[in-house]
Design a protein around this motif. Structure first.
Motif, PDB file in Angstrom:
ATOM      1  N   VAL A 159     -13.966   3.807   3.954  1.00 40.08           N
ATOM      2  CA  VAL A 159     -14.729   5.041   3.728  1.00 40.08           C
ATOM      3  C   VAL A 159     -15.269   5.086   2.309  1.00 40.08           C
ATOM      4  O   VAL A 159     -16.449   5.382   2.081  1.00 40.08           O
ATOM      5  CB  VAL A 159     -13.858   6.275   4.033  1.00 40.08           C
ATOM      6  CG1 VAL A 159     -14.554   7.545   3.545  1.00 40.08           C
ATOM      7  CG2 VAL A 159     -13.584   6.383   5.525  1.00 40.08           C
ATOM      8  N   TRP A 160     -14.421   4.743   1.330  1.00 42.51           N
ATOM      9  CA  TRP A 160     -14.851   4.796  -0.066  1.00 42.51           C
ATOM     10  C   TRP A 160     -15.858   3.700  -0.385  1.00 42.51           C
ATOM     11  O   TRP A 160     -16.890   3.947  -1.017  1.00 42.51           O
ATOM     12  CB  TRP A 160     -13.629   4.668  -0.992  1.00 42.51           C
ATOM     13  CG  TRP A 160     -12.967   5.972  -1.276  1.00 42.51           C
ATOM     14  CD1 TRP A 160     -11.693   6.340  -0.948  1.00 42.51           C
ATOM     15  CD2 TRP A 160     -13.529   7.112  -1.941  1.00 42.51           C
ATOM     16  NE1 TRP A 160     -11.435   7.622  -1.354  1.00 42.51           N
ATOM     17  CE2 TRP A 160     -12.549   8.128  -1.966  1.00 42.51           C
ATOM     18  CE3 TRP A 160     -14.774   7.382  -2.494  1.00 42.51           C
ATOM     19  CZ2 TRP A 160     -12.762   9.373  -2.537  1.00 42.51           C
ATOM     20  CZ3 TRP A 160     -14.989   8.628  -3.073  1.00 42.51           C
ATOM     21  CH2 TRP A 160     -13.994   9.604  -3.088  1.00 42.51           C
ATOM     22  N   GLU A 161     -15.580   2.473   0.037  1.00 46.06           N
ATOM     23  CA  GLU A 161     -16.430   1.346  -0.348  1.00 46.06           C
ATOM     24  C   GLU A 161     -17.812   1.402   0.303  1.00 46.06           C
ATOM     25  O   GLU A 161     -18.793   0.939  -0.279  1.00 46.06           O
ATOM     26  CB  GLU A 161     -15.736   0.021   0.001  1.00 46.06           C
ATOM     27  CG  GLU A 161     -14.522  -0.268  -0.871  1.00 46.06           C
ATOM     28  CD  GLU A 161     -13.919  -1.621  -0.568  1.00 46.06           C
ATOM     29  OE1 GLU A 161     -14.306  -2.248   0.444  1.00 46.06           O
ATOM     30  OE2 GLU A 161     -13.035  -2.056  -1.351  1.00 46.06           O
ATOM     31  N   ASN A 162     -17.880   1.944   1.515  1.00 47.61           N
ATOM     32  CA  ASN A 162     -19.161   1.991   2.232  1.00 47.61           C
ATOM     33  C   ASN A 162     -19.783   3.381   2.250  1.00 47.61           C
ATOM     34  O   ASN A 162     -20.806   3.585   2.899  1.00 47.61           O
ATOM     35  CB  ASN A 162     -18.957   1.494   3.662  1.00 47.61           C
ATOM     36  CG  ASN A 162     -18.432   0.076   3.723  1.00 47.61           C
ATOM     37  OD1 ASN A 162     -19.141  -0.880   3.426  1.00 47.61           O
ATOM     38  ND2 ASN A 162     -17.158  -0.082   4.103  1.00 47.61           N
ATOM     39  N   ARG A 163     -19.125   4.330   1.571  1.00 49.24           N
ATOM     40  CA  ARG A 163     -19.613   5.710   1.490  1.00 49.24           C
ATOM     41  C   ARG A 163     -19.888   6.270   2.891  1.00 49.24           C
ATOM     42  O   ARG A 163     -20.965   6.834   3.169  1.00 49.24           O
ATOM     43  CB  ARG A 163     -20.872   5.790   0.619  1.00 49.24           C
ATOM     44  CG  ARG A 163     -20.621   5.370  -0.824  1.00 49.24           C
ATOM     45  CD  ARG A 163     -21.900   5.314  -1.632  1.00 49.24           C
ATOM     46  NE  ARG A 163     -22.470   6.636  -1.843  1.00 49.24           N
ATOM     47  CZ  ARG A 163     -22.150   7.457  -2.860  1.00 49.24           C
ATOM     48  NH1 ARG A 163     -21.240   7.088  -3.729  1.00 49.24           N
ATOM     49  NH2 ARG A 163     -22.733   8.623  -2.981  1.00 49.24           N
ATOM     50  N   ILE A 164     -18.899   6.090   3.766  1.00 52.95           N
ATOM     51  CA  ILE A 164     -19.045   6.583   5.138  1.00 52.95           C
ATOM     52  C   ILE A 164     -19.106   8.108   5.124  1.00 52.95           C
ATOM     53  O   ILE A 164     -18.242   8.777   4.563  1.00 52.95           O
ATOM     54  CB  ILE A 164     -17.885   6.083   6.020  1.00 52.95           C
ATOM     55  CG1 ILE A 164     -17.950   4.562   6.127  1.00 52.95           C
ATOM     56  CG2 ILE A 164     -17.941   6.721   7.414  1.00 52.95           C
ATOM     57  CD1 ILE A 164     -16.795   3.944   6.897  1.00 52.95           C
ATOM     58  N   LYS A 189     -26.643   8.107  27.906  1.00 52.50           N
ATOM     59  CA  LYS A 189     -25.923   8.829  26.863  1.00 52.50           C
ATOM     60  C   LYS A 189     -26.645   8.730  25.529  1.00 52.50           C
ATOM     61  O   LYS A 189     -27.565   7.934  25.340  1.00 52.50           O
ATOM     62  CB  LYS A 189     -24.508   8.251  26.712  1.00 52.50           C
ATOM     63  CG  LYS A 189     -24.511   6.787  26.297  1.00 52.50           C
ATOM     64  CD  LYS A 189     -23.114   6.184  26.311  1.00 52.50           C
ATOM     65  CE  LYS A 189     -23.173   4.692  25.952  1.00 52.50           C
ATOM     66  NZ  LYS A 189     -21.850   4.062  26.015  1.00 52.50           N
ATOM     67  N   LEU A 190     -26.193   9.571  24.594  1.00 52.64           N
ATOM     68  CA  LEU A 190     -26.580   9.490  23.200  1.00 52.64           C
ATOM     69  C   LEU A 190     -25.344   9.067  22.426  1.00 52.64           C
ATOM     70  O   LEU A 190     -24.268   9.650  22.589  1.00 52.64           O
ATOM     71  CB  LEU A 190     -27.074  10.853  22.702  1.00 52.64           C
ATOM     72  CG  LEU A 190     -27.189  11.029  21.183  1.00 52.64           C
ATOM     73  CD1 LEU A 190     -28.298  10.139  20.634  1.00 52.64           C
ATOM     74  CD2 LEU A 190     -27.443  12.484  20.820  1.00 52.64           C
ATOM     75  N   GLU A 191     -25.486   8.036  21.603  1.00 56.35           N
ATOM     76  CA  GLU A 191     -24.390   7.616  20.733  1.00 56.35           C
ATOM     77  C   GLU A 191     -24.682   8.109  19.325  1.00 56.35           C
ATOM     78  O   GLU A 191     -25.792   7.927  18.816  1.00 56.35           O
ATOM     79  CB  GLU A 191     -24.235   6.100  20.740  1.00 56.35           C
ATOM     80  CG  GLU A 191     -23.753   5.558  22.075  1.00 56.35           C
ATOM     81  CD  GLU A 191     -23.554   4.050  22.031  1.00 56.35           C
ATOM     82  OE1 GLU A 191     -22.404   3.611  22.195  1.00 56.35           O
ATOM     83  OE2 GLU A 191     -24.539   3.331  21.822  1.00 56.35           O
ATOM     84  N   TYR A 192     -23.673   8.732  18.719  1.00 55.32           N
ATOM     85  CA  TYR A 192     -23.845   9.251  17.361  1.00 55.32           C
ATOM     86  C   TYR A 192     -22.794   8.630  16.464  1.00 55.32           C
ATOM     87  O   TYR A 192     -21.596   8.708  16.737  1.00 55.32           O
ATOM     88  CB  TYR A 192     -23.716  10.774  17.342  1.00 55.32           C
ATOM     89  CG  TYR A 192     -24.046  11.367  15.993  1.00 55.32           C
ATOM     90  CD1 TYR A 192     -25.357  11.692  15.662  1.00 55.32           C
ATOM     91  CD2 TYR A 192     -23.058  11.576  15.040  1.00 55.32           C
ATOM     92  CE1 TYR A 192     -25.671  12.219  14.423  1.00 55.32           C
ATOM     93  CE2 TYR A 192     -23.359  12.104  13.802  1.00 55.32           C
ATOM     94  CZ  TYR A 192     -24.664  12.424  13.488  1.00 55.32           C
ATOM     95  OH  TYR A 192     -24.976  12.933  12.261  1.00 55.32           O
ATOM     96  N   LEU A 193     -23.253   8.001  15.377  1.00 54.85           N
ATOM     97  CA  LEU A 193     -22.362   7.323  14.445  1.00 54.85           C
ATOM     98  C   LEU A 193     -22.374   8.035  13.105  1.00 54.85           C
ATOM     99  O   LEU A 193     -23.434   8.217  12.504  1.00 54.85           O
ATOM    100  CB  LEU A 193     -22.810   5.867  14.258  1.00 54.85           C
ATOM    101  CG  LEU A 193     -21.944   5.027  13.324  1.00 54.85           C
ATOM    102  CD1 LEU A 193     -21.042   4.096  14.146  1.00 54.85           C
ATOM    103  CD2 LEU A 193     -22.787   4.182  12.368  1.00 54.85           C
ATOM    104  N   ILE A 194     -21.205   8.463  12.634  1.00 52.16           N
ATOM    105  CA  ILE A 194     -21.054   8.936  11.263  1.00 52.16           C
ATOM    106  C   ILE A 194     -20.767   7.706  10.417  1.00 52.16           C
ATOM    107  O   ILE A 194     -19.740   7.052  10.578  1.00 52.16           O
ATOM    108  CB  ILE A 194     -19.901   9.948  11.136  1.00 52.16           C
ATOM    109  CG1 ILE A 194     -20.204  11.197  11.967  1.00 52.16           C
ATOM    110  CG2 ILE A 194     -19.671  10.329   9.682  1.00 52.16           C
ATOM    111  CD1 ILE A 194     -19.081  12.208  11.985  1.00 52.16           C
ATOM    112  N   GLY A 195     -21.694   7.340   9.534  1.00 55.04           N
ATOM    113  CA  GLY A 195     -21.565   6.049   8.893  1.00 55.04           C
ATOM    114  C   GLY A 195     -21.973   6.000   7.441  1.00 55.04           C
ATOM    115  O   GLY A 195     -22.332   6.999   6.814  1.00 55.04           O
ATOM    116  N   GLY A 196     -21.900   4.779   6.910  1.00 49.23           N
ATOM    117  CA  GLY A 196     -22.346   4.454   5.566  1.00 49.23           C
ATOM    118  C   GLY A 196     -22.872   3.032   5.578  1.00 49.23           C
ATOM    119  O   GLY A 196     -22.636   2.276   6.526  1.00 49.23           O
ATOM    120  N   ARG A 197     -23.593   2.655   4.538  1.00 44.17           N
ATOM    121  CA  ARG A 197     -24.113   1.290   4.461  1.00 44.17           C
ATOM    122  C   ARG A 197     -22.956   0.303   4.379  1.00 44.17           C
ATOM    123  O   ARG A 197     -22.091   0.416   3.515  1.00 44.17           O
ATOM    124  CB  ARG A 197     -25.034   1.124   3.253  1.00 44.17           C
ATOM    125  CG  ARG A 197     -26.406   1.750   3.446  1.00 44.17           C
ATOM    126  CD  ARG A 197     -27.273   1.458   2.224  1.00 44.17           C
ATOM    127  NE  ARG A 197     -28.574   2.090   2.320  1.00 44.17           N
ATOM    128  CZ  ARG A 197     -29.664   1.499   2.786  1.00 44.17           C
ATOM    129  NH1 ARG A 197     -29.599   0.243   3.213  1.00 44.17           N
ATOM    130  NH2 ARG A 197     -30.816   2.137   2.827  1.00 44.17           N
TER     131      ARG A 197
END
Length: 300
Positions: free
Chosen positions: A185-190, A202-210
């Motif tokens: 979470v910290w390293e990729n700024r999720i 369906k719709l897929e939703y991703l809470i993400g970071g680079r």
């Protein structure tokens, strides 16, 4: 075809197939648009989902037919996609306020639901703040949620964010630098990005970071985002209302009147700078993949 023509084409397709079992995927394929964009845009512009529109039209036409004395309830129910007279009667009563068998009575008035005509009226106001930007391919890492087609994503996605933020907050409070989830979470700024991916069911939703490489924690996924031209719309104000308002404005105003660009791809991205998202000056973005319109379409 342009955006308004696509929405009207969707209506024409549904009208031609009201007695058949049609899907959102079939409607979108007919119109040449992403299923999610078309369904979301249709609901934003008209106030109805495809399923709502089809059901309401069927119940209105069924009522018109049942006003004739030679029509049987079960026959009309089957004609308009109901498996039994009971399920049809319940739906009919919810819509019209009386039973199908009463449709021919002179004191009963059907609730009208006529074919919609899409007309966009763009009112004056502040111009939308957006940029067009080409970006190379990149990857996102995060937690993914599958949302069934037709579900209320405007309600489900904020709940998903609340649950995610609560869990991440607990991880950070523990200050456990060895925990692979906290480290990722910290390293990729999720949490900086929300990725919406369309598929037929369906719709897929991703809470993400680079994603910058490294261990992928259990329950997390990496998604590849191809090189795209993005229309990046800025939202100012507390979440989720401010961004949802911008999304509605994109479909009601920007798409219908834009002379140069149209939708592309089957996904979109939300960009959330890591700050207090409940303040009146919080700025985030909606990214939509676009492509240049063909010359002959622009002339039309």
């Amino acid at each position: 075809m342009n955006w308004i023509e696509s929405l009207q084409s969707a209506i024409a397709y549904m009208e031609a197939h009201l007695e058949e079992n049609i899907t959102t995927e079939q409607i979108a394929r007919h119109c040449g648009y992403s299923q999610r964009y078309l369904a979301q845009g249709f609901q934003i512009v008209t106030g109805y989902s495809f399923a709502d529109y089809i059901r309401n039209r069927r119940l209105y036409l069924a009522g018109k037919k049942l006003q004739r004395p030679d029509q049987k309830v079960i026959d009309v129910a089957l004609q308009y996609g109901y498996d039994s007279a009971d399920s049809f009667s319940r739906a009919f009563r919810r819509f019209h306020g009386f039973l199908p068998s009463q449709a021919g009575q002179p004191d009963k008035t059907l609730k009208p639901f006529l074919p919609l005509l899409i007309q966009i009226s763009v009112r004056g106001g502040e111009a939308m703040e957006y940029t067009i930007q080409k970006l190379p391919a990149f990857e996102l890492i995060g937690k993914c949620l599958s949302i069934p087609a037709g579900a209320n994503s405007f309600q489900i996605i904020p709940e998903f964010w609340n649950n995610f933020n609560g869990k991440v907050g607990q991880l950070m409070d523990q200050k456990d630098s060895v925990n692979p989830e906290a480290k990722a979470v910290w390293e990729n700024r999720i949490g900086e990005f929300g990725l919406c991916i369309d598929s037929p069911e369906k719709l897929e939703y991703l809470i993400g970071g680079r994603y910058h490489g490294g261990q992928i924690p259990v329950g997390y996924e990496v998604r590849h985002i191809p090189a795209c031209t993005w229309a990046q719309f800025t939202s100012i104000g507390p979440l989720p209302d401010a961004l949802q308002s911008v999304t509605r404005q994109v479909f009601k105003e920007w798409l219908p009147q834009n002379p140069d660009y149209q939708l592309d791809q089957d996904f979109s991205i939300e960009y959330y700078p890591l700050a207090d998202c409940h303040t009146s000056d919080y700025r985030c973005q909606l990214w939509i993949p676009v492509k240049k319109k063909e010359a002959e379409e622009k002339q039309d």
